[in-house]
Design an enzyme around this catalytic site. Structure first.
Site, mmCIF file in Angstrom:
data_model
loop_
_atom_site.group_PDB
_atom_site.id
_atom_site.type_symbol
_atom_site.label_atom_id
_atom_site.label_comp_id
_atom_site.label_asym_id
_atom_site.label_seq_id
_atom_site.Cartn_x
_atom_site.Cartn_y
_atom_site.Cartn_z
ATOM 1 N N HIS A 39 26.901 78.638 -36.934
ATOM 2 C CA HIS A 39 26.492 79.495 -35.801
ATOM 3 C C HIS A 39 25.126 80.089 -36.149
ATOM 4 O O HIS A 39 24.858 80.390 -37.320
ATOM 5 C CB HIS A 39 27.455 80.682 -35.627
ATOM 6 N N CYS B 96 29.746 88.694 -37.024
ATOM 7 C CA CYS B 96 30.806 87.983 -36.294
ATOM 8 C C CYS B 96 31.836 88.954 -35.726
ATOM 9 O O CYS B 96 32.450 88.670 -34.696
ATOM 10 C CB CYS B 96 31.531 87.007 -37.215
HETATM 11 C C1 LIG Z 1 28.965 83.978 -36.228
HETATM 12 N N1 LIG Z 1 29.993 84.259 -35.685
HETATM 13 C C2 LIG Z 1 30.305 85.100 -34.637
HETATM 14 C C3 LIG Z 1 30.784 83.605 -36.336
HETATM 15 N N2 LIG Z 1 30.334 82.952 -37.247
HETATM 16 N N3 LIG Z 1 32.032 83.731 -36.055
HETATM 17 C C4 LIG Z 1 32.955 83.439 -36.945
HETATM 18 C C5 LIG Z 1 33.845 82.413 -36.387
HETATM 19 C C6 LIG Z 1 34.849 81.988 -37.389
HETATM 20 C C7 LIG Z 1 35.860 81.086 -36.825
HETATM 21 N N4 LIG Z 1 36.793 80.729 -37.853
HETATM 22 C C8 LIG Z 1 35.245 79.837 -36.235
HETATM 23 O O1 LIG Z 1 35.021 78.890 -36.972
HETATM 24 O O2 LIG Z 1 35.009 79.783 -35.041
#
Ligand SMILES: CN(C)C(=N)NCCC[C@H](N)C(=O)O
Length: 270
Positions: free
Chosen positions: A167, A261
């Site tokens: 991300h 996040c």
């Molecule tokens: C950057 N942001 C908002 C994130 N990186 N979010 C974490 C998401 C983690 C989740 N296990 C996933 O893989 O979607």
């Protein structure tokens, strides 16, 4: 002289947090997760925000949605308008409607669910008047056009190339209206050239600081809340006049998330 501006954040308590599937390289369902510790670490983050004068709302966690704690993914909210997430992975799809309903019931009637994969502030970061938008692993590049039309703000697409930094908010953090910090190897050559052109004075993070999710941080223009193990990055920030505030979110890192996040910014209409 740097000044802080109070923020309005939405967070989701990790009541049902766990790692039971793997949708990014950080997630190993065989590794044990200490959910009470995750809750304590998250509570501490919330207290830090309150002590800095920010407003923190919370959304009710939903049993069976262990990643719902990562509120940043739920939407992008700019000028009081919300573009609600459409998740890539089946395991997270039900989070979209939960965030949609919360936003509609809590003062954001002007909202729409994205028509293609769009993982909210995980991939959309506002710097000044412009939205930086990640793609490569999660948000569909077509979501960038949709966001530009919806918000009426320029959207600058950036391609991520390292699966560990899947991300945008794992590889870049916004420090103030004009300043960002980022980890150069996470970006394609063309996207890196764009960042160098737009932000010649950016803070560049080391591989060590990126690997502890040091860039998964929030800033109010003065105070930068970031994972406490990102020590060299904290020093770089201090040298630039920011105030780093280290927190420990080690349990949430097991799912590939940290400070940013857990934090969705709710930006009001002006
Ligand atoms: C950057 N942001 C908002 C994130 N990186 N979010 C974490 C998401 C983690 C989740 N296990 C996933 O893989 O979607």
């Amino acid at each position: 002289m740097r000044t802080a501006r109070a923020r309005h954040y939405l967070m989701c308590r990790p009541t049902y947090f766990d790692v039971v599937y793997s949708i990014n390289p950080w997630m190993d369902p065989k590794k044990p997760v200490d959910t009470p510790l995750a809750i304590a670490q998250w509570e501490r983050l919330r207290e830090v925000y309150l002590s800095l004068g920010h407003t923190v709302d919370t959304i009710e966690p939903v049993r069976g949605l262990p990643d719902m704690v990562f509120a940043a993914n739920g939407a992008t909210v700019v000028d009081g308008r919300a573009l609600v997430a459409r998740f890539r992975d089946a395991e997270r799809i039900a989070e979209g409607p939960a965030y949609h309903d919360w936003l509609r019931a809590n003062g954001f009637p002007d909202l729409r669910t994205a028509s293609v994969v769009n993982e909210g502030e995980g991939d959309y970061l506002l710097v000044g008047d412009v939205l930086l938008a990640g793609t490569g692993f999660r948000s569909d590049p077509r979501s960038h056009d949709e966001a530009q039309e919806f918000f009426g703000r320029p959207v600058i697409g950036l391609t991520l190339v390292d699966p560990d930094y899947y991300h945008l908010d794992t590889a870049l953090t916004v420090l103030d209206e004009k300043t960002v910090a980022y980890y150069p190897p996470a970006f394609s050559p063309g996207s890196l050239a764009v960042l160098q052109r737009l932000f010649p004075d950016a803070v560049l993070a080391s591989a060590e600081d990126a690997a502890v999710f040091g860039l998964n941080a929030t800033s109010d223009g003065l105070n930068v809340v970031l994972p406490r193990n990102a020590t060299a990055l904290a020093e770089q920030l201090r040298e630039r006049g920011f105030r780093p505030v280290g927190v420990d979110l080690s349990e949430l890192l097991k799912a590939g998330g940290s400070v940013k996040c857990c934090t969705l910014e709710l930006r009001p209409a002006h």
